[in-house]
Design an enzyme around this catalytic site. Structure first.
Site, mmCIF file in Angstrom:
data_model
loop_
_atom_site.group_PDB
_atom_site.id
_atom_site.type_symbol
_atom_site.label_atom_id
_atom_site.label_comp_id
_atom_site.label_asym_id
_atom_site.label_seq_id
_atom_site.Cartn_x
_atom_site.Cartn_y
_atom_site.Cartn_z
ATOM 1 N N GLU A 21 0.401 -1.164 -0.168
ATOM 2 C CA GLU A 21 -0.294 -0.173 0.098
ATOM 3 C C GLU A 21 0.750 1.826 0.234
ATOM 4 O O GLU A 21 2.356 1.161 0.252
ATOM 5 C CB GLU A 21 -0.673 0.057 1.414
ATOM 6 C CG GLU A 21 0.015 -0.061 2.255
ATOM 7 C CD GLU A 21 -1.118 0.427 3.490
ATOM 8 O OE1 GLU A 21 -1.123 1.635 3.418
ATOM 9 O OE2 GLU A 21 -0.989 -0.025 4.691
ATOM 10 N N LYS A 153 -4.651 -2.185 14.119
ATOM 11 C CA LYS A 153 -3.688 -1.080 14.446
ATOM 12 C C LYS A 153 -3.764 -0.922 15.482
ATOM 13 O O LYS A 153 -5.182 -1.541 16.116
ATOM 14 C CB LYS A 153 -3.978 0.243 13.787
ATOM 15 C CG LYS A 153 -3.836 0.501 12.064
ATOM 16 C CD LYS A 153 -3.868 2.010 12.237
ATOM 17 C CE LYS A 153 -5.568 1.958 11.552
ATOM 18 N NZ LYS A 153 -5.604 3.403 11.498
HETATM 19 N N1 PSU Z 1 -1.520 1.436 9.741
HETATM 20 C C1 PSU Z 1 -0.359 1.673 10.414
HETATM 21 N N2 PSU Z 1 -0.307 3.385 9.295
HETATM 22 C C2 PSU Z 1 -1.437 3.332 8.600
HETATM 23 C C3 PSU Z 1 -2.407 2.570 8.220
HETATM 24 C C4 PSU Z 1 -2.325 1.840 9.204
HETATM 25 O O1 PSU Z 1 0.210 1.790 11.106
HETATM 26 O O2 PSU Z 1 -0.694 4.269 8.396
HETATM 27 C C5 PSU Z 1 -3.520 3.131 7.237
HETATM 28 C C6 PSU Z 1 -3.883 1.644 6.174
HETATM 29 O O3 PSU Z 1 -3.272 2.313 5.098
HETATM 30 C C7 PSU Z 1 -5.352 1.852 6.540
HETATM 31 C C8 PSU Z 1 -5.432 3.108 6.607
HETATM 32 O O4 PSU Z 1 -5.396 1.214 6.018
HETATM 33 O O5 PSU Z 1 -4.580 3.575 8.375
HETATM 34 C C9 PSU Z 1 -6.509 2.597 7.365
HETATM 35 O O6 PSU Z 1 -7.116 4.162 7.661
HETATM 36 P P1 PSU Z 1 -8.991 4.748 8.443
HETATM 37 O O7 PSU Z 1 -8.626 4.662 9.850
HETATM 38 O O8 PSU Z 1 -9.361 6.122 8.103
HETATM 39 O O9 PSU Z 1 -9.875 3.741 7.312
#
Ligand code: PSU
Ligand code: MN
Length: 306
Positions: A21, A153
């Site tokens: 990603e 996360k």
């Molecule tokens: N985990 C991390 N750093 C990140 C992300 C996840 O440690 O930057 C990113 C990934 O791209 C994931 C996104 O898909 O955060 C999810 O964001 P949201 O909760 O706004 O959907």
């Protein structure tokens, strides 16, 4: 969409390709660590004899396998839109740049024919905010890929995220572990659906899913390497403090994670960044091995038995 030539070829031949990603480059890690880590993830995939395909949208063109110049550009670019499902039509129509989240990467990589994806932490259900649920979860439910990560996360509600994945029919395999990895730390107290010890076992679950015609991703939880683990109590303390700061400053929506990660790095004196970097590179390596196993299993399946 634009698919880099070596990626096109490996897909055509049914070989091992690994999607990566780009949101973690633009929004997840600070420059220049982000550039280094993205390059090291690609190298880890290549070292295992597979082809990396970092996914992004560049001037409105979905790109499967950005080149080294494009990677350097993204690592320093400001105002690149973080792209989940909702955002893809917008960046395409406005011919702008977009970094794909897990959700966005699943959509584009699957369209291109890539079956394995390596990343860090899954988006999920935010603590105390039942309506802030990442689009990653619904995309996992409808995209038959293998996603290699280190659990949800750390700053999320792990238990709620795990329950949601169950509802959506997304299995979580533990790679050499009985517990769902807790991102910075090796274990949460949540059980995985199946403990596996090898890439072949992961491929076996994905093959069985495909025979059933089920559309959900298979999530593989790989614990952060021991040497770079952050003890759970220490990680939790930093996360709680950072969440409190976000609350005070009324940070909302997709801005929450990009706000929290640098705070957590400060609060752990850089140790969260060390863990994050380490797990990302390790996951890329594991994903490449899984991609090989899957490619072999699919070739065996196609070959008539004698
Ligand atoms: N985990 C991390 N750093 C990140 C992300 C996840 O440690 O930057 C990113 C990934 O791209 C994931 C996104 O898909 O955060 C999810 O964001 P949201 O909760 O706004 O959907
Ligand atoms: Mn969110």
């Amino acid at each position: 969409m634009r698919i880099r030539r070596d990626v096109q070829q490996v897909i055509r031949e049914g070989g091992a390709a690994v999607a990566l990603e780009s949101t973690l480059i633009t929004h997840g890690l600070p420059y220049p660590d982000n550039l280094r880590v993205a390059q090291q993830m690609e190298q880890a995939v290549r070292d295992e004899g597979a082809v990396p395909a970092t996914v992004a949208v560049l001037a409105g063109v979905p790109t499967i396998g950005i080149d080294s110049v494009q990677l350097e550009y993204l690592a320093q670019a400001k105002n690149v839109r973080k792209c989940s499902r909702r955002d893809l039509p917008i960046v395409l129509a406005t011919q702008s740049d977009g970094a794909t989240t897990i959700c966005g990467t699943l959509i584009l990589a699957h369209l291109a024919g890539v079956r394995v994806f390596a990343t860090g932490g899954l988006g999920g259900v935010h603590r105390g905010k039942v309506f802030d649920v990442s689009a990653d979860l619904d995309e996992l439910a409808r995209t038959p890929m293998i996603v290699v990560c280190s659990g949800p996360k750390a700053l999320l509600d792990q238990e709620a995220t795990r329950e949601r994945l169950e509802t959506l029919g997304v299995p979580i395999l533990g790679y050499g572990t009985d517990r769902v990895p807790a991102f910075y730390s090796r274990e949460s107290d949540l059980a995985v659906d199946l403990r596996v010890e090898s890439p072949d076992e992961v491929a076996g679950v994905a093959m069985a899913r495909d025979k059933l015609g089920l559309m959900a991703a298979v999530v593989v939880g790989v614990p952060v390497p021991v040497a770079d683990e952050l003890p759970r109590a220490q990680a939790e303390e930093a996360i709680r403090l950072a969440l409190h700061m976000a609350e005070e400053q009324a940070i909302r929506g997709e801005a929450v994670t990009p706000f929290l990660l640098p705070r957590i790095t400060e609060l752990t004196e850089g140790r969260s960044l060390v863990a994050n970097r380490s797990l990302l590179i390790n996951n890329a390596r594991v994903a490449a091995r899984v991609a090989h196993s899957l490619a072999l299993a699919r070739q065996r399946e196609r070959r008539p038995t004698i």
